[in-house]
Design a protein around this motif. Structure first.
Motif, PDB file in Angstrom:
ATOM      1  N   ILE A 297       4.436   6.669   0.303  1.00  0.00           N
ATOM      2  CA  ILE A 297       5.529   6.734  -0.679  1.00  0.00           C
ATOM      3  C   ILE A 297       6.579   7.746  -0.214  1.00  0.00           C
ATOM      4  CG2 ILE A 297       6.139   7.342  -3.058  1.00  0.00           C
ATOM      5  CD1 ILE A 297       3.449   6.405  -3.942  1.00  0.00           C
TER       6      ILE A 297
ATOM      7  N   ASP B 175      -2.126   7.598   0.685  1.00  0.00           N
ATOM      8  CA  ASP B 175      -1.233   6.651   0.010  1.00  0.00           C
ATOM      9  C   ASP B 175       0.088   7.326  -0.350  1.00  0.00           C
ATOM     10  OD1 ASP B 175      -3.046   4.591   0.162  1.00  0.00           O
ATOM     11  OD2 ASP B 175      -3.970   5.042  -1.764  1.00  0.00           O
ATOM     12  N   ALA B 176      -0.035   8.569  -0.822  1.00  0.00           N
ATOM     13  CA  ALA B 176       1.171   9.303  -1.221  1.00  0.00           C
ATOM     14  C   ALA B 176       2.104   9.476  -0.024  1.00  0.00           C
ATOM     15  CB  ALA B 176       0.787  10.663  -1.786  1.00  0.00           C
TER      16      ALA B 176
ATOM     17  N   ARG C   6      -7.965   9.542   0.425  1.00  0.00           N
ATOM     18  CA  ARG C   6      -7.331   8.240   0.241  1.00  0.00           C
ATOM     19  C   ARG C   6      -5.973   8.384  -0.454  1.00  0.00           C
ATOM     20  NH1 ARG C   6      -9.890   3.095  -2.800  1.00  0.00           N
ATOM     21  NH2 ARG C   6     -11.296   3.229  -1.022  1.00  0.00           N
ATOM     22  N   TYR C   7      -5.985   9.090  -1.570  1.00  0.00           N
ATOM     23  CA  TYR C   7      -4.758   9.112  -2.370  1.00  0.00           C
ATOM     24  C   TYR C   7      -3.635   9.911  -1.689  1.00  0.00           C
ATOM     25  CZ  TYR C   7      -7.488   6.919  -6.066  1.00  0.00           C
ATOM     26  OH  TYR C   7      -8.259   6.053  -6.783  1.00  0.00           O
TER      27      TYR C   7
ATOM     28  N   TYR D 182      -1.635  -7.874   6.402  1.00  0.00           N
ATOM     29  CA  TYR D 182      -2.637  -8.945   6.555  1.00  0.00           C
ATOM     30  C   TYR D 182      -2.406 -10.160   5.662  1.00  0.00           C
ATOM     31  CZ  TYR D 182      -4.843  -5.224   9.148  1.00  0.00           C
ATOM     32  OH  TYR D 182      -5.084  -4.230  10.038  1.00  0.00           O
TER      33      TYR D 182
ATOM     34  N   ASN E 264      -9.862  -5.652  -3.077  1.00  0.00           N
ATOM     35  CA  ASN E 264      -8.905  -4.685  -3.626  1.00  0.00           C
ATOM     36  C   ASN E 264      -8.189  -4.013  -2.468  1.00  0.00           C
ATOM     37  OD1 ASN E 264     -11.377  -4.440  -5.927  1.00  0.00           O
ATOM     38  ND2 ASN E 264      -9.275  -4.748  -6.597  1.00  0.00           N
ATOM     39  N   LEU E 265      -7.143  -4.678  -2.033  1.00  0.00           N
ATOM     40  CA  LEU E 265      -6.399  -4.161  -0.882  1.00  0.00           C
ATOM     41  C   LEU E 265      -5.638  -2.902  -1.237  1.00  0.00           C
ATOM     42  CD1 LEU E 265      -4.463  -6.889   1.079  1.00  0.00           C
ATOM     43  CD2 LEU E 265      -6.707  -5.942   1.473  1.00  0.00           C
ATOM     44  N   ASP E 266      -5.546  -2.001  -0.285  1.00  0.00           N
ATOM     45  CA  ASP E 266      -4.618  -0.881  -0.420  1.00  0.00           C
ATOM     46  C   ASP E 266      -3.282  -1.375   0.137  1.00  0.00           C
ATOM     47  OD1 ASP E 266      -3.001   1.328   0.111  1.00  0.00           O
ATOM     48  OD2 ASP E 266      -4.737   2.656   0.220  1.00  0.00           O
ATOM     49  N   TRP E 267      -2.367  -1.667  -0.766  1.00  0.00           N
ATOM     50  CA  TRP E 267      -1.110  -2.305  -0.349  1.00  0.00           C
ATOM     51  C   TRP E 267      -0.213  -1.356   0.423  1.00  0.00           C
ATOM     52  CZ3 TRP E 267      -0.504  -7.447  -0.666  1.00  0.00           C
ATOM     53  CH2 TRP E 267      -1.425  -8.127  -1.451  1.00  0.00           C
ATOM     54  N   PHE E 268      -0.479  -0.071   0.336  1.00  0.00           N
ATOM     55  CA  PHE E 268       0.342   0.865   1.103  1.00  0.00           C
ATOM     56  C   PHE E 268       0.092   0.675   2.601  1.00  0.00           C
ATOM     57  CE2 PHE E 268      -0.215   3.194  -2.934  1.00  0.00           C
ATOM     58  CZ  PHE E 268       1.115   3.356  -3.272  1.00  0.00           C
TER      59      PHE E 268
ATOM     60  N   VAL F  78       0.581   5.582  -7.136  1.00  0.00           N
ATOM     61  CA  VAL F  78      -0.382   5.758  -6.037  1.00  0.00           C
ATOM     62  C   VAL F  78      -1.659   4.984  -6.352  1.00  0.00           C
ATOM     63  CG1 VAL F  78      -1.907   7.423  -4.902  1.00  0.00           C
ATOM     64  CG2 VAL F  78       0.490   7.979  -5.246  1.00  0.00           C
TER      65      VAL F  78
ATOM     66  N   PHE G 201       4.007   9.224 -10.702  1.00  0.00           N
ATOM     67  CA  PHE G 201       3.684   9.211  -9.276  1.00  0.00           C
ATOM     68  C   PHE G 201       2.226   8.798  -9.045  1.00  0.00           C
ATOM     69  CE2 PHE G 201       2.032  12.015  -5.804  1.00  0.00           C
ATOM     70  CZ  PHE G 201       2.602  11.345  -4.745  1.00  0.00           C
TER      71      PHE G 201
ATOM     72  N   PHE H 297      -1.187   0.795  -6.551  1.00  0.00           N
ATOM     73  CA  PHE H 297      -1.065   0.038  -5.304  1.00  0.00           C
ATOM     74  C   PHE H 297      -2.180   0.349  -4.304  1.00  0.00           C
ATOM     75  CE2 PHE H 297       3.253  -0.322  -6.989  1.00  0.00           C
ATOM     76  CZ  PHE H 297       3.354  -1.704  -6.989  1.00  0.00           C
ATOM     77  N   SER H 298      -3.014   1.324  -4.615  1.00  0.00           N
ATOM     78  CA  SER H 298      -4.131   1.577  -3.697  1.00  0.00           C
ATOM     79  C   SER H 298      -5.233   0.531  -3.886  1.00  0.00           C
ATOM     80  CB  SER H 298      -4.675   2.987  -3.894  1.00  0.00           C
ATOM     81  OG  SER H 298      -5.436   3.047  -5.070  1.00  0.00           O
ATOM     82  N   ILE H 299      -5.229  -0.200  -5.003  1.00  0.00           N
ATOM     83  CA  ILE H 299      -6.233  -1.278  -5.170  1.00  0.00           C
ATOM     84  C   ILE H 299      -5.668  -2.522  -5.858  1.00  0.00           C
ATOM     85  CG2 ILE H 299      -8.402   0.032  -5.115  1.00  0.00           C
ATOM     86  CD1 ILE H 299      -8.215   0.271  -8.147  1.00  0.00           C
ATOM     87  N   ASN H 300      -4.446  -2.466  -6.288  1.00  0.00           N
ATOM     88  CA  ASN H 300      -3.869  -3.571  -7.059  1.00  0.00           C
ATOM     89  C   ASN H 300      -2.586  -4.071  -6.419  1.00  0.00           C
ATOM     90  OD1 ASN H 300      -5.495  -3.817  -9.527  1.00  0.00           O
ATOM     91  ND2 ASN H 300      -4.982  -1.657  -9.717  1.00  0.00           N
ATOM     92  N   PRO H 301      -2.142  -5.267  -6.719  1.00  0.00           N
ATOM     93  CA  PRO H 301      -2.884  -6.318  -7.418  1.00  0.00           C
ATOM     94  C   PRO H 301      -4.011  -6.834  -6.520  1.00  0.00           C
ATOM     95  CG  PRO H 301      -0.780  -7.118  -6.609  1.00  0.00           C
ATOM     96  CD  PRO H 301      -0.809  -5.666  -6.325  1.00  0.00           C
ATOM     97  N   PRO H 302      -5.115  -7.315  -7.109  1.00  0.00           N
ATOM     98  CA  PRO H 302      -6.225  -7.786  -6.274  1.00  0.00           C
ATOM     99  C   PRO H 302      -5.744  -8.913  -5.363  1.00  0.00           C
ATOM    100  CG  PRO H 302      -6.835  -7.784  -8.595  1.00  0.00           C
ATOM    101  CD  PRO H 302      -5.367  -7.525  -8.541  1.00  0.00           C
ATOM    102  N   TYR H 303      -6.263  -8.918  -4.182  1.00  0.00           N
ATOM    103  CA  TYR H 303      -5.854  -9.925  -3.203  1.00  0.00           C
ATOM    104  C   TYR H 303      -6.898 -11.041  -3.147  1.00  0.00           C
ATOM    105  CZ  TYR H 303      -5.325 -12.076   1.356  1.00  0.00           C
ATOM    106  OH  TYR H 303      -5.218 -12.983   2.375  1.00  0.00           O
TER     107      TYR H 303
END
Ligand code: HEM
Lengths: 517, 167
Positions: A92, A88-89, A84-85, A255, A246-250, B21, B17, B24-30
């Protein structure tokens, strides 16, 4: 006063800061494309591990991911978190890579191809992440499935209601398995093909990060995976809509747009952004520079230019002019970046040749042939007056150093410092310069790729044509400077002149001692 | 520069970094819903009524056709649009006029509408017309529902059996 692009200025200042911490070799901002590849490797290897334990059926997927996460916490769990991470990286690093090419003006002209083939990779990566979240089949996976279906339903090409599949209890197992294989195989293959295309016009592309950066980034990801392991939401429940996710905003940022815009408008927004990105290299169009030209009567087919070309624009073929050499080189003008690096690679560019005649080399830039450069050098040397006479050689893409000119300082500018035949430095010293100060793009950051690397290697005797030993190294100084390094450049130049002065004093005292004897 | 300071600065950058990572992988909660909201999804596909009934062609009309096309009756395939209104406690939630799908408008309609509502007891009412030749509703539905927070209620339709129903 020269116009300074504030974006470029800010970016270069940040890069300088990173140079302090990482050095130019490990500077992450110089290695964003390579770092992206490195994270892909982490994603691939962790993904292969997850694949072993993942159940591709709708009913078994969630439980299998939970088992990976909790039953083998310190291996499977870590692998899942790394997967996952690192993904995400990747976002970036791609965004920073793209931003860098833009901020530094490396997206238009001959770079249009790299740019335009880069944009779709963003789509491939993001949709790959989306199917990844889908596969967990938790509440987030269901959300992703529903929202994606609404988007797909809005496409005029695909009739019927796909969204309908994710309400009620009729989700198709087969569809889920298809999604899984898309994620494991289909999408990665597309991505690999897109990346192959993306770097196709470049040579010497490295597909992993420099060692120090790779180790550091991996340790960082590992630490994050141990501190905050990736976990799922609750299992998908078709009769429930969780208020908070808890969306992954990356990956899933598109949506929430659908809270404000219809699915159709969301397409319009994302496609418009993509389109704008795609046409950026032509906003405004940049005039193409003439490509390098081969002069066969001065080419012995040594192939050095073909080896050095960072854009793979030079190929080697059998001799066509009946000369006694086996090979000759050919330039593909469509690929040529007009950097002139090949001129620096050609042994015939030696300015000591054809001294009383026009200098013709094996491969040259018609818009500034080597003969013109030698003439400039002769004129610059002739203008030098006073003590500590210095010739500055540099490129047009770094700091504008023409303002440094003084009675005892003259400048000769090139397209790229890699365009400089090493013998030109020797030539300047032999013909009257007391010192040669070389500048150009910062180490690790050649505007054209590899120009300053090749220069260093020629100076170190590791790449032909080399800087000969008789060129006195103590009279040569290399200090690379971007537009933000003006003050330091001044300082270094002053120090170099002081150094030349002390060399002269040393020589005088040696002479005196000699005459005493 | 001192090696330790350099590695320290690197560590700081890596920390920055991974914080980005992770964040934004879980925040901010939607928040897709308020805590006291539920969702009603109106979703079905339906073949609406054919617009025009079959009719016998006159001799004159038949003669205009190619000889191999001279069928005595003409049956237009085009279907009616669907008019639908959805009310919750007399408040209009959705009003749609959907044209039949397909090049010849002969494939019926498909609807998918997701609506956020307050949880609790409500009266759900649907009014629908699927036939241009009928004034007023061809289907009507009224049901008392009790929605829990975060519940998803599917309002479905089956022309053959029960008309509208909730799941
Ligand atoms: C999956 C994502 C991507 C990866 C792994 C990637 C990787 C790379 C690599 C390794 C290079 C060569 C760097 C060098 O050796 O000088 C490169 C160059 C480049 N990339 Fe990407 N890239 C990606 C996405 C993008 C995107 C999204 C864009 C912009 C829209 C982009 C634009 C460019 C440009 C303009 C170059 C310049 C090449 C040159 O210096 O001439 N890339 N990329």
């Amino acid at each position: 006063m020269s116009f300074i692009n504030p974006l470029k200025y800010a970016y270069l200042a940040i890069e300088a800061w990173f140079n302090v911490a990482f050095g130019s070799e490990w500077n992450p901002l110089y290695n964003m494309g390579r770092l992206t590849f490195f994270f892909f490797w982490v994603v691939l290897i962790s993904g292969l591990y997850l694949f072993i334990f993942f159940d591709t059926s709708l009913s078994g997927a969630y439980a299998s991911v939970e088992a990976i996460t909790y039953e083998q916490k310190y291996f499977g769990g870590v692998m899942r978190s790394l997967h996952r991470y690192a993904s995400d990286a990747v976002i970036i690093t791609i965004i920073l890579h793209m931003f860098r090419e833009f901020a530094l003006g490396r997206y238009n002209g001959f770079r249009w191809f790299s740019w335009i083939t880069g944009v779709p990779t963003l789509w491939f990566v993001i949709t790959l992440g989306i199917t990844g979240y889908w596969l967990v089949w938790d509440e987030l996976g269901l959300y992703v499935a529903k929202m994606s279906s609404e988007l797909i339903d809005a496409l005029p090409l695909i009739p019927g209601s796909m969204s309908r599949n994710f309400v009620g209890d009729q989700v198709s197992d087969r569809f889920f398995t298809l999604m899984a294989f898309l994620h494991f195989l289909g999408q990665p293959l597309f991505l690999v093909a897109a990346l192959w295309l993306h770097v196709k016009r470049l040579s010497f592309v490295k597909v992993s990060a420099p060692q120090g950066l790779a180790i550091g980034s991996f340790i960082a990801l590992l630490a994050l995976s141990l501190a905050e392991p990736a976990v799922s939401h609750q299992a998908a429940d078709a009769a429930r809509v969780p208020a908070v996710l808890n969306l992954d905003w990356f990956y899933l940022n598109v949506y929430p747009l659908m809270d404000y815009f219809s699915a159709g408008h969301t397409w319009v927004i994302t496609l418009s952004i993509t389109f704008l990105l795609m046409i950026l290299p032509w906003l405004p169009p940049k005039k193409a520079e003439p490509a390098a030209e081969v002069h066969l009567d001065h080419c012995n087919g040594c192939e050095q230019c073909a080896d050095d070309c960072p854009y793979d624009a030079i190929t080697v073929q059998a001799r066509t002019d009946g000369a006694k050499f086996e090979h000759e080189v050919v330039v593909n003008p469509a690929l040529c970046a007009s950097c002139g690096i090949c001129v620096g690679s050609c042994p015939s560019s030696n300015p000591f040749r054809q001294k009383n005649d026009s200098l013709v080399t094996g491969i040259d830039m018609p818009q500034r042939p080597i003969n013109e450069i030698r003439d400039q050098m002769d004129a610059a040397i002739a203008k030098l007056k006073g003590d500590n006479k210095v010739i500055i050689l540099g490129c047009e893409h770094a700091l504008n150093f023409s303002s440094l000119e003084a009675d005892n300082i003259q400048v000769v500018s090139l397209f790229c410092i890699g365009m400089m035949p090493a013998t030109l430095v020797e030539y300047a010293l032999v013909h009257g310069a007391e010192g040669v100060f070389i500048t150009g793009c910062r180490t690790g950051d050649c505007f054209y790729r590899y120009g300053n690397v090749w220069m260093d290697e020629r100076f170190d005797g590791e790449r032909q044509p080399i800087l000969r030993r008789r060129a006195e190294r103590s009279r040569i100084k290399v200090f690379r400077a971007a537009i933000t390094d003006k003050r330091r450049l001044h300082k270094e130049l002053a120090e170099f002149q002081n150094h030349l002065k002390s060399l002269k004093q040393d020589q005088l005292s040696v002479k005196k001692e000699g005459s005493h004897e | 520069m001192n090696k330790i300071i350099r590695y320290g600065l690197q560590a700081f950058n890596y920390l920055l970094f991974i914080v980005v990572v992770w964040y934004f992988s879980i925040n901010p909660p939607y928040h897709q819903l308020e805590n006291d909201q539920a969702v009603i999804i109106l979703s079905f596909t339906h073949a609406t009524k054919i617009r025009e009934a079959c009719r016998k062609l006159s001799q004159e009309e038949l003669m205009k056709l190619a000889p191999n096309m001279r069928l005595p009756t003409s049956c237009p395939r085009e279907r009616s649009p669907l008019n639908i209104e959805l009310y919750l406690d007399k408040k209009l939630l959705a009003k749609e006029v959907l044209q039949p799908l397909g090049f010849h408008k002969d494939q019926g309609v498909s609807i998918f509408k997701s609506i956020k509502v307050k949880a609790g007891e409500h009266v759900l009412r649907v009014w629908m017309n699927d036939d241009v030749n009928v004034d007023g509703s061809t289907y009507h539905y009224k049901e008392k529902i009790n929605l829990k927070a975060e519940q998803l209620l599917l309002l479905d339709f089956d022309a053959g059996k029960k008309g509208f129903f909730v799941k």
